[in-house]
Scaffold this motif. Structure first.
Motif, PDB file in Angstrom:
ATOM      1  N   LYS A 143      78.072  22.839  46.035  1.00  0.00           N
ATOM      2  CA  LYS A 143      78.149  23.313  44.556  1.00  0.00           C
ATOM      3  C   LYS A 143      77.787  22.487  43.189  1.00  0.00           C
ATOM      4  CE  LYS A 143      83.414  23.486  45.436  1.00  0.00           C
ATOM      5  NZ  LYS A 143      84.970  22.669  44.775  1.00  0.00           N
ATOM      6  N   ASP A 144      76.124  21.207  43.676  1.00  0.00           N
ATOM      7  CA  ASP A 144      75.941  21.455  43.145  1.00  0.00           C
ATOM      8  C   ASP A 144      74.602  22.350  42.392  1.00  0.00           C
ATOM      9  OD1 ASP A 144      76.849  19.128  41.917  1.00  0.00           O
ATOM     10  OD2 ASP A 144      75.559  17.878  43.659  1.00  0.00           O
ATOM     11  N   VAL A 145      73.680  23.247  43.731  1.00  0.00           N
ATOM     12  CA  VAL A 145      72.622  23.883  44.149  1.00  0.00           C
ATOM     13  C   VAL A 145      73.167  24.929  42.956  1.00  0.00           C
ATOM     14  CG1 VAL A 145      71.479  25.012  45.758  1.00  0.00           C
ATOM     15  CG2 VAL A 145      72.325  22.580  46.682  1.00  0.00           C
ATOM     16  N   SER A 157      69.214  30.900  49.944  1.00  0.00           N
ATOM     17  CA  SER A 157      68.652  30.758  50.887  1.00  0.00           C
ATOM     18  C   SER A 157      68.911  28.836  50.983  1.00  0.00           C
ATOM     19  CB  SER A 157      67.093  30.560  49.720  1.00  0.00           C
ATOM     20  OG  SER A 157      67.023  32.144  50.337  1.00  0.00           O
ATOM     21  N   PHE A 158      69.287  28.565  49.448  1.00  0.00           N
ATOM     22  CA  PHE A 158      69.608  27.308  49.531  1.00  0.00           C
ATOM     23  C   PHE A 158      71.085  26.797  50.723  1.00  0.00           C
ATOM     24  CE2 PHE A 158      67.024  26.113  46.118  1.00  0.00           C
ATOM     25  CZ  PHE A 158      65.940  25.752  46.650  1.00  0.00           C
ATOM     26  N   ILE A 159      72.323  27.230  50.237  1.00  0.00           N
ATOM     27  CA  ILE A 159      73.075  27.463  51.013  1.00  0.00           C
ATOM     28  C   ILE A 159      72.816  27.526  52.454  1.00  0.00           C
ATOM     29  CG2 ILE A 159      75.756  27.931  51.248  1.00  0.00           C
ATOM     30  CD1 ILE A 159      75.775  28.940  48.360  1.00  0.00           C
ATOM     31  N   TYR A 165      71.608  27.127  59.027  1.00  0.00           N
ATOM     32  CA  TYR A 165      69.774  26.278  59.353  1.00  0.00           C
ATOM     33  C   TYR A 165      69.901  24.732  59.465  1.00  0.00           C
ATOM     34  CZ  TYR A 165      68.865  31.462  59.519  1.00  0.00           C
ATOM     35  OH  TYR A 165      68.372  32.120  59.507  1.00  0.00           O
ATOM     36  N   SER A 166      71.062  23.493  59.471  1.00  0.00           N
ATOM     37  CA  SER A 166      70.462  22.611  59.513  1.00  0.00           C
ATOM     38  C   SER A 166      71.189  21.916  60.264  1.00  0.00           C
ATOM     39  CB  SER A 166      72.675  22.291  58.962  1.00  0.00           C
ATOM     40  OG  SER A 166      72.876  20.160  59.356  1.00  0.00           O
ATOM     41  N   ILE A 225      66.758  40.893  56.112  1.00  0.00           N
ATOM     42  CA  ILE A 225      67.390  39.470  56.816  1.00  0.00           C
ATOM     43  C   ILE A 225      67.566  38.353  56.784  1.00  0.00           C
ATOM     44  CG2 ILE A 225      68.110  39.861  58.812  1.00  0.00           C
ATOM     45  CD1 ILE A 225      68.355  42.567  57.940  1.00  0.00           C
ATOM     46  N   ASN A 226      68.989  37.931  56.426  1.00  0.00           N
ATOM     47  CA  ASN A 226      68.687  36.464  56.360  1.00  0.00           C
ATOM     48  C   ASN A 226      69.614  35.535  57.764  1.00  0.00           C
ATOM     49  OD1 ASN A 226      67.827  35.567  53.469  1.00  0.00           O
ATOM     50  ND2 ASN A 226      69.755  37.682  52.819  1.00  0.00           N
ATOM     51  N   TYR A 227      70.350  36.586  58.090  1.00  0.00           N
ATOM     52  CA  TYR A 227      70.070  35.677  59.500  1.00  0.00           C
ATOM     53  C   TYR A 227      70.461  36.436  61.497  1.00  0.00           C
ATOM     54  CZ  TYR A 227      74.759  37.130  57.981  1.00  0.00           C
ATOM     55  OH  TYR A 227      75.737  38.114  57.728  1.00  0.00           O
ATOM     56  N   LEU A 228      70.114  35.786  62.021  1.00  0.00           N
ATOM     57  CA  LEU A 228      70.135  36.429  63.195  1.00  0.00           C
ATOM     58  C   LEU A 228      71.149  37.550  63.218  1.00  0.00           C
ATOM     59  CD1 LEU A 228      68.517  36.453  66.277  1.00  0.00           C
ATOM     60  CD2 LEU A 228      70.264  34.741  66.609  1.00  0.00           C
TER      61      LEU A 228
END
Length: 308
Positions: A143-145, A157-159, A165-166, A225-228
């Protein structure tokens, strides 16, 4: 209509150096090992290989063939996680909301209706090693981001980096295998011209970003594309939509492959040679038989194939 379509990987896609399979809360999960290193990866560079490997994991699950843990671990080490947490959520920035609208929850029940799940509960499903305080801290960080970012590209990208990607992100093996099986099942039945009775929500690619500026500068239309899982879904859909379809199933071993020649029937010369041996002996090659070096054995497809 002919279109110059380009696919490109977001620079913010990652893979870890090593993964493990661990039982957590009664479920078997696949997740990065502790102290594994993270590096950026292009998930469109080898998109054909990615599609074929996914389909062939699904082939084993569909025909109830054994799948060893090392096969899945090697797959993840090459391509990373699928990103189911993002893909299954209909509300794109669900981490900022109280509830998550989830389609076909977890590909386990194969339901067509939408479920609403508490955000904390949803995060806990994919981040099973985090406690409630850590989950709430993660929500606050996202939420801060969101409040400090003016451009949506960076927000996505950040989320994604905080979530899929954590180093804590984990995907249940049941979910992975159900998805791969559904993909192969759709392909298998389509080639047999059988009626597809089940709606397959994975064909509705979620949260796909397009680059409209390419229309002006490159005379093309591009997707980022952002994820597999996005890459697999897009690649499969594009292959199935070809006028001359090169995505095929081998007539001998049943593996999926992309042919160089549209008339090809076998994925390798070895399969072609073995098929010729069976034909020369007057044996019928059936799609209900597995051919091995030691002989043949009857295949047992998933019961769903007989649903019609």
């Amino acid at each position: 209509m002919r279109t110059n379509l380009r696919l490109e990987s977001s620079p913010f896609c990652y893979v870890y150096s090593k993964y493990k399979i661990e039982e957590i809360n009664g479920k078997r999960y696949i997740l990065p090992e502790e102290k594994a290193t993270k590096k950026a990866i292009s998930i469109t560079e080898h998109i054909d290989d990615l599609l074929i490997e996914t389909l062939n994991i699904g082939k084993k699950q569909f025909f109830k063939e054994p799948i060893e843990d090392f096969e899945l671990l090697n797959y993840y080490a090459k391509y990373g996680s699928f990103g189911f947490m993002i893909d299954l959520a209909i509300n794109k920035y669900f981490v900022l909301d109280e509830k998550v609208a989830v389609r076909d929850p977890f590909y386990i029940n194969r339901k067509e209706n939408v479920d609403f799940i508490n955000t904390e509960e949803y995060l806990k499903f994919f981040l099973p090693k985090l406690n409630k305080r850590e989950i709430n801290s993660l929500i606050k960080k996202c939420k801060d981001v969101a409040s400090n970012n003016k451009k949506e590209d960076y927000l996505t990208s950040f989320i994604n980096e905080y979530l899929i990607y954590s180093e804590h992100y984990a995907e249940p093996l049941e979910l992975v295998l159900n998805y791969a099986r559904s993909l192969y099942k759709h392909f298998y039945l389509a080639l047999d011209n059988k009626h597809l009775t089940m709606k397959l929500p994975f064909l509705s690619v979620n949260h796909l970003e397009h680059k409209i500026e390419d229309l002006y500068y490159n005379n093309s239309f591009g997707f980022t594309i952002n994820y597999l899982k996005q890459a697999i879904d897009i690649s499969y859909s594009m292959q199935m939509a070809q006028d001359v379809r090169l995505l095929k199933i081998c007539n001998f071993c049943e593996k999926a492959f992309i042919a160089n020649n549209p008339k090809a029937e076998y994925d390798t010369p070895q399969c072609k040679n073995k098929a010729n041996v069976y034909k020369s002996r007057g044996k019928t090659i059936s799609r209900n038989v597995i051919h091995t070096d030691d002989g043949i054995s009857v295949k047992i497809p998933n019961k769903e194939i007989f649903d019609n």
